[in-house]
Design a protein around this motif. Sequence first.
Motif, PDB file in Angstrom:
ATOM      1  N   GLU A 281      35.084  38.518  87.582  1.00 32.55           N
ATOM      2  CA  GLU A 281      34.378  39.008  85.992  1.00 32.55           C
ATOM      3  C   GLU A 281      32.918  38.567  87.097  1.00 32.55           C
ATOM      4  O   GLU A 281      32.058  39.646  86.308  1.00 32.55           O
ATOM      5  CB  GLU A 281      34.551  37.436  85.238  1.00 32.55           C
ATOM      6  CG  GLU A 281      35.372  37.078  85.369  1.00 32.55           C
ATOM      7  CD  GLU A 281      35.683  35.619  84.182  1.00 32.55           C
ATOM      8  OE1 GLU A 281      34.923  34.485  84.576  1.00 32.55           O
ATOM      9  OE2 GLU A 281      36.884  35.484  83.609  1.00 32.55           O
ATOM     10  N   LYS A 311      31.676  40.796  83.932  1.00 30.84           N
ATOM     11  CA  LYS A 311      30.990  40.533  83.217  1.00 30.84           C
ATOM     12  C   LYS A 311      29.170  40.243  83.532  1.00 30.84           C
ATOM     13  O   LYS A 311      28.549  41.189  82.970  1.00 30.84           O
ATOM     14  CB  LYS A 311      31.456  38.240  82.441  1.00 30.84           C
ATOM     15  CG  LYS A 311      32.481  38.757  81.612  1.00 30.84           C
ATOM     16  CD  LYS A 311      32.308  37.008  81.465  1.00 30.84           C
ATOM     17  CE  LYS A 311      33.976  36.853  80.538  1.00 30.84           C
ATOM     18  NZ  LYS A 311      34.365  35.661  80.349  1.00 30.84           N
ATOM     19  N   ARG A 312      29.740  39.965  85.548  1.00 34.23           N
ATOM     20  CA  ARG A 312      28.655  39.930  85.700  1.00 34.23           C
ATOM     21  C   ARG A 312      28.238  40.473  86.717  1.00 34.23           C
ATOM     22  O   ARG A 312      29.283  40.710  88.066  1.00 34.23           O
ATOM     23  CB  ARG A 312      27.825  38.176  86.411  1.00 34.23           C
ATOM     24  CG  ARG A 312      27.950  37.278  84.817  1.00 34.23           C
ATOM     25  CD  ARG A 312      28.006  36.021  84.628  1.00 34.23           C
ATOM     26  NE  ARG A 312      29.152  35.547  85.752  1.00 34.23           N
ATOM     27  CZ  ARG A 312      30.313  34.684  85.112  1.00 34.23           C
ATOM     28  NH1 ARG A 312      30.172  34.768  83.802  1.00 34.23           N
ATOM     29  NH2 ARG A 312      31.481  34.507  85.939  1.00 34.23           N
ATOM     30  N   SER A 334      33.207  44.739  79.508  1.00 37.06           N
ATOM     31  CA  SER A 334      33.215  43.939  78.911  1.00 37.06           C
ATOM     32  C   SER A 334      31.150  43.177  79.790  1.00 37.06           C
ATOM     33  O   SER A 334      31.202  41.798  80.041  1.00 37.06           O
ATOM     34  CB  SER A 334      33.575  42.481  80.507  1.00 37.06           C
ATOM     35  OG  SER A 334      35.105  42.852  80.061  1.00 37.06           O
ATOM     36  N   ARG A 336      27.901  41.683  80.503  1.00 38.98           N
ATOM     37  CA  ARG A 336      27.085  40.929  79.655  1.00 38.98           C
ATOM     38  C   ARG A 336      25.620  40.412  80.731  1.00 38.98           C
ATOM     39  O   ARG A 336      24.782  40.153  80.356  1.00 38.98           O
ATOM     40  CB  ARG A 336      28.286  39.716  79.602  1.00 38.98           C
ATOM     41  CG  ARG A 336      29.065  39.700  78.334  1.00 38.98           C
ATOM     42  CD  ARG A 336      28.647  40.111  77.131  1.00 38.98           C
ATOM     43  NE  ARG A 336      29.756  40.648  76.196  1.00 38.98           N
ATOM     44  CZ  ARG A 336      30.141  41.649  76.618  1.00 38.98           C
ATOM     45  NH1 ARG A 336      30.253  42.611  77.022  1.00 38.98           N
ATOM     46  NH2 ARG A 336      32.160  41.706  75.946  1.00 38.98           N
ATOM     47  N   SER A 337      25.716  40.233  82.095  1.00 40.17           N
ATOM     48  CA  SER A 337      24.578  40.108  82.792  1.00 40.17           C
ATOM     49  C   SER A 337      24.544  41.041  83.926  1.00 40.17           C
ATOM     50  O   SER A 337      25.108  41.697  84.524  1.00 40.17           O
ATOM     51  CB  SER A 337      25.088  38.411  83.317  1.00 40.17           C
ATOM     52  OG  SER A 337      24.114  38.010  84.291  1.00 40.17           O
ATOM     53  N   GLN A 365      25.946  45.404  75.835  1.00 38.41           N
ATOM     54  CA  GLN A 365      26.506  44.243  75.294  1.00 38.41           C
ATOM     55  C   GLN A 365      25.693  43.317  76.113  1.00 38.41           C
ATOM     56  O   GLN A 365      26.124  42.463  75.878  1.00 38.41           O
ATOM     57  CB  GLN A 365      27.782  45.054  75.680  1.00 38.41           C
ATOM     58  CG  GLN A 365      28.253  45.111  76.844  1.00 38.41           C
ATOM     59  CD  GLN A 365      28.154  46.575  77.486  1.00 38.41           C
ATOM     60  OE1 GLN A 365      27.837  46.777  76.781  1.00 38.41           O
ATOM     61  NE2 GLN A 365      28.802  46.895  78.421  1.00 38.41           N
ATOM     62  N   LEU A 366      25.117  43.499  76.480  1.00 40.75           N
ATOM     63  CA  LEU A 366      23.683  42.605  77.446  1.00 40.75           C
ATOM     64  C   LEU A 366      23.371  41.570  77.148  1.00 40.75           C
ATOM     65  O   LEU A 366      22.799  41.644  76.199  1.00 40.75           O
ATOM     66  CB  LEU A 366      23.060  43.998  78.784  1.00 40.75           C
ATOM     67  CG  LEU A 366      22.680  43.109  80.265  1.00 40.75           C
ATOM     68  CD1 LEU A 366      24.012  43.671  81.304  1.00 40.75           C
ATOM     69  CD2 LEU A 366      20.877  44.313  80.355  1.00 40.75           C
ATOM     70  N   GLU A 367      23.917  41.083  77.291  1.00 39.67           N
ATOM     71  CA  GLU A 367      23.101  39.378  77.197  1.00 39.67           C
ATOM     72  C   GLU A 367      22.158  38.912  77.349  1.00 39.67           C
ATOM     73  O   GLU A 367      21.055  38.484  77.684  1.00 39.67           O
ATOM     74  CB  GLU A 367      24.991  38.608  76.741  1.00 39.67           C
ATOM     75  CG  GLU A 367      25.029  38.993  75.299  1.00 39.67           C
ATOM     76  CD  GLU A 367      26.017  38.011  75.244  1.00 39.67           C
ATOM     77  OE1 GLU A 367      26.464  37.269  76.210  1.00 39.67           O
ATOM     78  OE2 GLU A 367      27.481  38.319  75.027  1.00 39.67           O
ATOM     79  N   GLU A 373      16.807  35.274  79.220  1.00 41.24           N
ATOM     80  CA  GLU A 373      18.287  35.825  78.130  1.00 41.24           C
ATOM     81  C   GLU A 373      17.727  36.518  77.467  1.00 41.24           C
ATOM     82  O   GLU A 373      16.340  36.928  77.501  1.00 41.24           O
ATOM     83  CB  GLU A 373      18.790  34.334  77.720  1.00 41.24           C
ATOM     84  CG  GLU A 373      19.615  34.905  76.306  1.00 41.24           C
ATOM     85  CD  GLU A 373      19.705  33.280  75.016  1.00 41.24           C
ATOM     86  OE1 GLU A 373      20.322  33.502  74.492  1.00 41.24           O
ATOM     87  OE2 GLU A 373      18.999  32.409  75.798  1.00 41.24           O
ATOM     88  N   ARG A 379      16.474  42.402  71.567  1.00 37.65           N
ATOM     89  CA  ARG A 379      17.066  43.573  71.948  1.00 37.65           C
ATOM     90  C   ARG A 379      16.794  44.581  70.151  1.00 37.65           C
ATOM     91  O   ARG A 379      16.591  45.902  70.501  1.00 37.65           O
ATOM     92  CB  ARG A 379      18.819  43.227  71.882  1.00 37.65           C
ATOM     93  CG  ARG A 379      19.680  44.304  71.596  1.00 37.65           C
ATOM     94  CD  ARG A 379      21.312  44.270  71.550  1.00 37.65           C
ATOM     95  NE  ARG A 379      21.646  43.994  73.411  1.00 37.65           N
ATOM     96  CZ  ARG A 379      21.549  44.877  74.351  1.00 37.65           C
ATOM     97  NH1 ARG A 379      21.111  46.088  73.317  1.00 37.65           N
ATOM     98  NH2 ARG A 379      21.473  44.641  75.454  1.00 37.65           N
TER      99      ARG A 379
END
Length: 528
Positions: A281, A311-312, A334, A336-337, A365-367, A373, A379
Amino acid sequence: MAARVPAGALGRRVVCGTEYGTVRYVGSVPPTAGVWLGVEWDDPQRGKHDGTYEGTQYFKCRHPRGGSFIRPDKANFGVDFLTAVKDRYGLNDEQDGTENTLVFGKKTVEFVGMDSIVEQQRQVRLNQLVDISVRECAVSHAGQEEEISRTCSNIRHINLSKNLISSWETVTAIASQVRNLETLNISENKMKFPSTSTSVSSVFSKLRILALNQTEITWTEVLLCAPGWPALEELYLAANNITVLERPSNVLQTLKLLDLSDNPLLDGNQLHLIAHLPRLEQLILRNTGISSIYFPDAGFGCKTKMFPSLKRLAINDNKISQWSSINELDKLPSLRSLQCHNNPFMDTEKNPETLRQLIIAKISQLEVLNKSEILPAERKGAELDYRKIFGNDWLAAGGNWNPEENKPSEDFLAAHPRYPSLCLKYGAPEEGELKGRQPVTLKNQLLTLTIKCPENPEQKPVEKKLPESMTIQRVKGLLYRLLKIPGSELKLSYESSKLDGKEVELDNDLKPLQFYSIENGDCVLVRW
């Protein structure tokens, strides 16, 4: 002198003052008498030569001035694990001498049996320890067999970093006495690791977190040891001079975090060899020297099968110079970061706000970007702005408002793989939006806006010209004065004919109007 040299001293780790080194020679150095230790120092500045003295080579060093000779009594060969624990937590035997007696006037009374009471109390305190740190306590060996398990039965987390451990066997000897070991940090110990496959034991069966930073372990050695880590979730391997990777085969399948920072990887293709760890992840690749990222199994707008759970991702302080590598990150299903500071591609845009918007628009999909944030409004603004900025390039490359004639070139799609999906999401940019638009710059232009108060119909609409660089906070200040509103919290939004009557909240006081892609003729709605 010879009696002071422990058996098996060759290859042992020693500390002299604050300097750490490895014993490479034990013996005489003519014409002097007595025994000398030839030491290769971790810090070459501490040394004097490469192991050669008066024309005779006694040992070898990696650095031409990394070695020197010292007398054995100057070297600290370390202590066993339990001695270090007792010293660190104030539970050593030296405290007992004054506790067995009590003075009444001129008489000293000795308490019979006090030694056993003190020992029992010490045992209780040691057995209560769960998280132990003996960093820089000169630990070099495990000590007597089973002594640790008898004394510290509740240990779950151990920090053994920067000690005198010289082999993985020593680590195993300590860990074998800690039945419920979950976290182990043995960083900054220069060690020898197994060079061939070893029999799998249950010593590390519950280990979840393992730190091996600055231990000189190779990736091959990691894979040889990995069968013994069946439950491992986090593995830290920073600064080990790892250059090449190999594909793990039936090992590290439970891994969720991998840190390869400060290892000079040969190239970005090395990542393909670890791309099929099913549960990974978080991947930390700070300062690994990679210059590009590429997932060859997926085309434009498609997702890669590599790194399915990632994810990261941290790629700070590398040599990534092309935006194409950022485009590739959108293929990760996946992600996200992202952390990507200090890469050459970031120098292509001087405005940090524009740079951030470009990255956000390119990775759908980047958060979280660089620990900040990404809010939905940010976005949307970034994607709308990206769609306009590169609209003329899209037209020039064969883009068209007519779907049947919309055939942008391969070169355009390679540079802007998300552009078609942004047009599907928001519609293709209209011709009026693209006139006079300067690519990748956000100039201080004046916007003609209509100010309305929908919940106060007695307040007539007002037309104002405002710089697009004006922050929402300054706009609010202007409206307080313009509309003579008492001290209330203003809530701003805007509507545009291009948004089909939808309102967009202006919810960040620190952002400029241009951040929300407000245009001439739009209407700002004021509520309080």
